[in-house]
Design an enzyme around this catalytic site. Structure first.
Site, PDB file in Angstrom:
ATOM      1  CE  LYS A 121      -1.594   2.007   3.590  1.00  0.00           C
ATOM      2  NZ  LYS A 121      -2.234   2.365   4.879  1.00  0.00           N
ATOM      3  CG  ASP A 139      -7.106   3.186   2.611  1.00  0.00           C
ATOM      4  OD1 ASP A 139      -8.046   2.935   1.818  1.00  0.00           O
ATOM      5  OD2 ASP A 139      -6.966   4.298   3.144  1.00  0.00           O
TER       6      ASP A 139
END
Length: 218
Positions: A121, A139
């Site tokens: 991420k 996320d």
């Protein structure tokens, strides 16, 4: 409504209404963004923005951070989530950034992930924001909103969501779409009791479509 139509409606809406969407983390260069994103894992941007001014004042670059200790860094970040681990990650990241990359943040997602504290991420955020790469970070907000809107189908992991978004969204929108999804999830399509009554996306939202159909059967 088919997925391609939902994707088109999604892009058209946000391109018109939030054409300049960006992260709510405060930063002034790529080093500060990397540090802020590492710190933001399982923590709010608001909290990170409260502690980073003093942190960046003490450690303005990777060299000063690498020369420090996790114990000292901890004192600046102790109010964020998992401060012990993040302090170790930040110092380790800074040391590797200098030793392996000559102090220059790499553009490759694979190389970024070699550094402590940098998962997929975070790597996607850096690659897309700093280097304008066609990547999208997933996320909890992106995961939730993409599935609810119907931009993804049966995507049960963050990587699966990422793969589908990369496949269906126009490449030039991937970076900003990350911010569109996060901001929408943070303020309207919240985890519990999404605010469908004020949401401007209900005309193409799969979640709203399904919940309305169920309500009509009772």
């Amino acid at each position: 409504m088919q997925k391609k139509d939902r994707v088109k409606a999604f892009v058209e809406y946000f391109s018109t209404h939030q054409p300049d969407a960006q992260t709510e983390l405060n930063y002034s260069n790529s080093y500060e963004l990397l540090v802020a994103v590492i710190l933001s894992a399982q923590c709010t941007d608001k909290r990170i923005n409260q502690i980073t001014p003093a942190l960046f004042d003490r450690f303005p670059d990777a060299y000063s951070l690498a020369a420090s200790t996790s114990e000292e860094v901890f004192m600046y970040i102790k109010t964020v989530s998992y401060p012990n681990n993040k302090a170790k990650h930040l110092v380790g990241m800074a040391k590797m950034l200098i030793s392996d990359f000559n102090g220059v943040i790499p553009s490759s997602i694979e190389e970024l992930q070699k550094m402590p504290g940098v998962g997929r991420k975070t790597a996607n955020v850096i690659a897309s924001v700093i280097y304008a790469a066609p990547a999208i970070a997933v996320d909890t907000h992106v995961f939730r909103v993409a599935n609810r809107l119907g931009l993804t189908t049966k995507a049960t992991t963050p990587f699966a969501v990422e793969q589908q978004l990369v496949k269906y969204l126009p490449k030039n929108t991937l970076g900003i779409a990350h911010h569109w999804l996060i901001l929408h999830g943070r303020y309207i399509c919240v985890a519990r009791s999404p605010k469908c009554n004020v949401c401007p996306l209900t005309s193409f939202c799969k979640y709203f479509e399904t919940s309305t159909s169920k309500a009509a059967t009772y």
